[in-house]
Design a protein around this motif. Sequence first.
Motif, PDB file in Angstrom:
ATOM      1  N   ILE A   1     -54.783 -43.297   3.966  1.00 44.69           N
ATOM      2  CA  ILE A   1     -53.851 -44.392   3.693  1.00 44.69           C
ATOM      3  C   ILE A   1     -52.570 -43.846   3.060  1.00 44.69           C
ATOM      4  CG2 ILE A   1     -53.511 -46.407   2.194  1.00 44.69           C
ATOM      5  CD1 ILE A   1     -56.407 -47.208   2.968  1.00 44.69           C
ATOM      6  N   GLN A   2     -52.701 -42.869   2.197  1.00 42.41           N
ATOM      7  CA  GLN A   2     -51.525 -42.241   1.594  1.00 42.41           C
ATOM      8  C   GLN A   2     -50.650 -41.585   2.668  1.00 42.41           C
ATOM      9  OE1 GLN A   2     -50.374 -42.605  -1.462  1.00 42.41           O
ATOM     10  NE2 GLN A   2     -48.577 -41.440  -0.832  1.00 42.41           N
ATOM     11  N   LYS A   3     -51.281 -40.906   3.649  1.00 39.75           N
ATOM     12  CA  LYS A   3     -50.523 -40.300   4.758  1.00 39.75           C
ATOM     13  C   LYS A   3     -49.775 -41.365   5.542  1.00 39.75           C
ATOM     14  CE  LYS A   3     -53.211 -36.158   5.926  1.00 39.75           C
ATOM     15  NZ  LYS A   3     -53.992 -35.521   6.994  1.00 39.75           N
ATOM     16  N   LEU A   4     -50.435 -42.499   5.777  1.00 37.41           N
ATOM     17  CA  LEU A   4     -49.785 -43.598   6.501  1.00 37.41           C
ATOM     18  C   LEU A   4     -48.571 -44.110   5.733  1.00 37.41           C
ATOM     19  CD1 LEU A   4     -52.857 -45.623   7.784  1.00 37.41           C
ATOM     20  CD2 LEU A   4     -51.114 -44.544   9.197  1.00 37.41           C
ATOM     21  N   LYS A   5     -48.731 -44.284   4.438  1.00 36.43           N
ATOM     22  CA  LYS A   5     -47.618 -44.761   3.609  1.00 36.43           C
ATOM     23  C   LYS A   5     -46.456 -43.781   3.655  1.00 36.43           C
ATOM     24  CE  LYS A   5     -50.313 -47.509   0.360  1.00 36.43           C
ATOM     25  NZ  LYS A   5     -50.839 -47.609  -1.021  1.00 36.43           N
ATOM     26  N   GLU A   6     -46.771 -42.476   3.603  1.00 37.02           N
ATOM     27  CA  GLU A   6     -45.730 -41.455   3.661  1.00 37.02           C
ATOM     28  C   GLU A   6     -44.968 -41.504   4.983  1.00 37.02           C
ATOM     29  OE1 GLU A   6     -47.810 -37.788   2.944  1.00 37.02           O
ATOM     30  OE2 GLU A   6     -48.222 -38.312   0.850  1.00 37.02           O
ATOM     31  N   LYS A   7     -45.634 -41.953   6.037  1.00 40.67           N
ATOM     32  CA  LYS A   7     -44.992 -42.047   7.346  1.00 40.67           C
ATOM     33  C   LYS A   7     -44.349 -43.418   7.567  1.00 40.67           C
ATOM     34  CE  LYS A   7     -47.686 -38.425   9.391  1.00 40.67           C
ATOM     35  NZ  LYS A   7     -46.874 -37.504  10.120  1.00 40.67           N
ATOM     36  N   GLY A   8     -44.357 -44.251   6.522  1.00 40.87           N
ATOM     37  CA  GLY A   8     -43.692 -45.549   6.585  1.00 40.87           C
ATOM     38  C   GLY A   8     -44.480 -46.636   7.284  1.00 40.87           C
ATOM     39  N   CYS A   9     -45.775 -46.471   7.422  1.00 38.68           N
ATOM     40  CA  CYS A   9     -46.612 -47.465   8.098  1.00 38.68           C
ATOM     41  C   CYS A   9     -47.171 -48.471   7.103  1.00 38.68           C
ATOM     42  CB  CYS A   9     -47.780 -46.782   8.810  1.00 38.68           C
ATOM     43  SG  CYS A   9     -47.273 -45.785  10.184  1.00 38.68           S
ATOM     44  N   LYS A  10     -47.239 -49.709   7.542  1.00 39.65           N
ATOM     45  CA  LYS A  10     -47.880 -50.742   6.731  1.00 39.65           C
ATOM     46  C   LYS A  10     -49.389 -50.540   6.786  1.00 39.65           C
ATOM     47  CE  LYS A  10     -44.387 -54.280   7.316  1.00 39.65           C
ATOM     48  NZ  LYS A  10     -44.091 -55.627   7.808  1.00 39.65           N
ATOM     49  N   ILE A  11     -50.049 -50.900   5.712  1.00 41.70           N
ATOM     50  CA  ILE A  11     -51.495 -50.788   5.647  1.00 41.70           C
ATOM     51  C   ILE A  11     -52.074 -52.184   5.858  1.00 41.70           C
ATOM     52  CG2 ILE A  11     -53.468 -49.934   4.324  1.00 41.70           C
ATOM     53  CD1 ILE A  11     -51.213 -47.849   4.998  1.00 41.70           C
ATOM     54  N   THR A  12     -52.299 -52.530   7.120  1.00 46.09           N
ATOM     55  CA  THR A  12     -52.841 -53.841   7.464  1.00 46.09           C
ATOM     56  C   THR A  12     -54.368 -53.801   7.350  1.00 46.09           C
ATOM     57  OG1 THR A  12     -53.067 -53.290   9.805  1.00 46.09           O
ATOM     58  CG2 THR A  12     -50.941 -54.210   9.099  1.00 46.09           C
ATOM     59  N   PRO A  13     -54.989 -54.953   7.197  1.00 45.01           N
ATOM     60  CA  PRO A  13     -56.462 -54.980   7.162  1.00 45.01           C
ATOM     61  C   PRO A  13     -57.089 -54.388   8.434  1.00 45.01           C
ATOM     62  CG  PRO A  13     -55.567 -57.088   6.444  1.00 45.01           C
ATOM     63  CD  PRO A  13     -54.415 -56.278   6.959  1.00 45.01           C
ATOM     64  N   GLN A  14     -56.446 -54.637   9.572  1.00 45.67           N
ATOM     65  CA  GLN A  14     -56.950 -54.111  10.838  1.00 45.67           C
ATOM     66  C   GLN A  14     -56.851 -52.588  10.875  1.00 45.67           C
ATOM     67  OE1 GLN A  14     -54.600 -56.446  10.514  1.00 45.67           O
ATOM     68  NE2 GLN A  14     -55.211 -58.267  11.662  1.00 45.67           N
ATOM     69  N   ARG A  15     -55.756 -52.062  10.401  1.00 45.71           N
ATOM     70  CA  ARG A  15     -55.557 -50.610  10.383  1.00 45.71           C
ATOM     71  C   ARG A  15     -56.564 -49.950   9.441  1.00 45.71           C
ATOM     72  NH1 ARG A  15     -49.640 -50.157  10.490  1.00 45.71           N
ATOM     73  NH2 ARG A  15     -50.083 -50.954  12.561  1.00 45.71           N
ATOM     74  N   ARG A  16     -56.762 -50.569   8.300  1.00 46.74           N
ATOM     75  CA  ARG A  16     -57.748 -50.068   7.336  1.00 46.74           C
ATOM     76  C   ARG A  16     -59.147 -50.093   7.961  1.00 46.74           C
ATOM     77  NH1 ARG A  16     -58.052 -49.579   1.620  1.00 46.74           N
ATOM     78  NH2 ARG A  16     -55.945 -50.350   1.386  1.00 46.74           N
TER      79      ARG A  16
END
Length: 143
Positions: A7-22
């Motif tokens: 999740i931290q990598k996703l945030k660093e790449k500017g991605c939202k952390i949606t429930p579906q993605r999680r």
Amino acid sequence: MQLEKIIQKLKEKGCKITPQRRAVIQSLLNFSKFPTALEVFNDIKATNPDVGLDTIYRNLNLLVEIGIVNSINLPGKDVKVFELSIDGHHHHLVCLNCGQADCLDYCPIDEQGLQTAAGSEFQITGHSLEIYGYCHKCKSALK
């Protein structure tokens, strides 16, 4: 631990952390071997009945595009399997008979030589390599 790291990598790449993605990431963590998109879908659907298969594909494709997930083509089956890319860049050995995919623990590609072969007009940003053959079990059965 791994979920939060991803999740931290996703945030660093500017991605939202949606429930579906999680849920997709957690599902990939649940599998001991590489699942298909349909297997990920069925795993998530058990606890999230409203999720759609298109949502799973969209999230898997995004995760592949940003380098969080690897997509592995299984020949002759028109199927891809997926794995989290948490241990860094690597490639795969894929059995042509049973479809088993195993990790090759290093990258045998010479990046500089690859760029030289591609020429100065093409900037390489990444590569993927799948080596096809027969696993030990299938090789023995072929004899």
